[in-house]
Design an enzyme around this catalytic site. Structure first.
Site, short mmCIF file in Angstrom:
data_model
loop_
_atom_site.label_atom_id
_atom_site.label_comp_id
_atom_site.label_asym_id
_atom_site.label_seq_id
_atom_site.Cartn_x
_atom_site.Cartn_y
_atom_site.Cartn_z
N ASP A 288 -6.86 -15.39 0.93
CA ASP A 288 -7.41 -14.56 -0.14
C ASP A 288 -8.01 -13.33 0.53
O ASP A 288 -8.81 -13.46 1.46
CB ASP A 288 -8.48 -15.33 -0.91
CG ASP A 288 -9.06 -14.54 -2.05
OD1 ASP A 288 -8.38 -14.43 -3.09
OD2 ASP A 288 -10.19 -14.03 -1.91
N ASN B 256 -9.67 -1.78 -5.04
CA ASN B 256 -8.97 -1.36 -6.25
C ASN B 256 -9.83 -0.43 -7.09
O ASN B 256 -9.36 0.57 -7.62
CB ASN B 256 -8.61 -2.59 -7.08
CG ASN B 256 -7.13 -2.86 -7.11
OD1 ASN B 256 -6.32 -2.05 -6.71
ND2 ASN B 256 -6.77 -4.04 -7.59
N HIS C 172 -5.37 1.32 -8.52
CA HIS C 172 -4.39 0.23 -8.40
C HIS C 172 -3.22 0.57 -7.49
O HIS C 172 -2.65 -0.32 -6.86
CB HIS C 172 -3.90 -0.20 -9.78
CG HIS C 172 -4.96 -0.87 -10.58
ND1 HIS C 172 -5.42 -2.13 -10.29
CD2 HIS C 172 -5.67 -0.45 -11.65
CE1 HIS C 172 -6.36 -2.47 -11.14
NE2 HIS C 172 -6.55 -1.46 -11.98
N ASP D 59 -1.96 -1.83 -4.66
CA ASP D 59 -0.57 -2.26 -4.51
C ASP D 59 -0.07 -2.01 -3.09
O ASP D 59 0.64 -2.83 -2.51
CB ASP D 59 0.33 -1.53 -5.51
CG ASP D 59 0.13 -2.00 -6.94
OD1 ASP D 59 -0.58 -3.00 -7.17
OD2 ASP D 59 0.69 -1.33 -7.85
N ASP E 80 -4.49 -11.30 -5.27
CA ASP E 80 -4.61 -11.06 -3.82
C ASP E 80 -4.62 -12.37 -3.04
O ASP E 80 -5.23 -12.47 -2.00
CB ASP E 80 -5.85 -10.23 -3.52
CG ASP E 80 -7.14 -10.93 -3.89
OD1 ASP E 80 -7.10 -11.85 -4.73
OD2 ASP E 80 -8.20 -10.57 -3.35
N ARG F 57 -4.80 -14.83 14.30
CA ARG F 57 -3.95 -13.67 14.62
C ARG F 57 -3.72 -12.81 13.38
O ARG F 57 -3.77 -11.57 13.46
CB ARG F 57 -2.61 -14.16 15.20
CG ARG F 57 -1.64 -13.06 15.53
CD ARG F 57 -2.02 -12.36 16.82
NE ARG F 57 -1.02 -11.34 17.12
CZ ARG F 57 -1.31 -10.08 17.37
NH1 ARG F 57 -2.57 -9.68 17.41
NH2 ARG F 57 -0.36 -9.21 17.60
#
Length: 176
Positions: free
Chosen positions: A57, A65, A70, A74, A100, A120
């Protein structure tokens, strides 16, 4: 008639591919990812192979955002999927589960392999991030890692990895 049947078959294949892939990124959508996860779980259990699930997440995605719009969000999501795909093998699968949230299933991988991969990925998200309007923006994510054990339902495995992710997110002082 044969031409029409072939054209219909191709259209059906295209529709099925669209139904399993995210509309914004080249990742699988939740439906497609669960389908792949189901097959990979069955394979691992049948052949006694290991696998690990990473549930990710993005941290502070809503403020990104809200501040940049947006379109910037994106672009960040596309950058995340690009990093995930670059860092996985063909035997692995990458999914955007919604908003997300992302998942990666790694075949023939241990819990330790998953933890190393999560570390990583966090480094790469921060360093590579994404470019927006001439500026570099690093990203951060909370990643839960859950090995395949006795789960037989992909939704249970996803829920376990999601819980592991929330535990990681709770450890971060500025993320709650």
């Amino acid at each position: 008639m044969r031409f029409d049947v072939e054209a219909l078959r191709q259209r059906l294949e295209q529709a099925e591919a669209l139904a399993d892939h995210d509309v914004l990124t080249p990742a699988l959508n939740r439906r497609g990812f669960v389908n792949v996860l189901t097959r990979q779980m069955a394979y691992c259990q049948r052949h006694q192979q290991s696998a690990v699930l990473l549930y990710m997440d993005l941290d502070n995605f809503k403020p990104l955002n809200d501040r940049y719009g947006h379109a910037a969000g994106d672009e960040a999501l596309r950058a995340v999927v690009d990093i995930l795909i670059q860092q996985t093998r063909e035997s692995d699968a990458v999914g955007r589960l919604g908003g997300d949230e992302f998942a990666v299933v790694m075949m023939n991988a241990s819990y330790e392999d998953g933890k190393a991969k999560a570390g990583r990925l966090q480094e790469l998200l921060h360093s590579q991030g994404f470019e927006w309007q001439g500026h570099h923006h690093g990203l951060s994510a909370s990643i839960g890692v859950r090995p395949l054990s006795v789960q037989t339902d992909p939704e249970i495995w996803l829920a376990e990895a999601d819980t592991a992710m929330w535990l990681r997110k709770a450890e971060k002082p500025s993320i709650r």
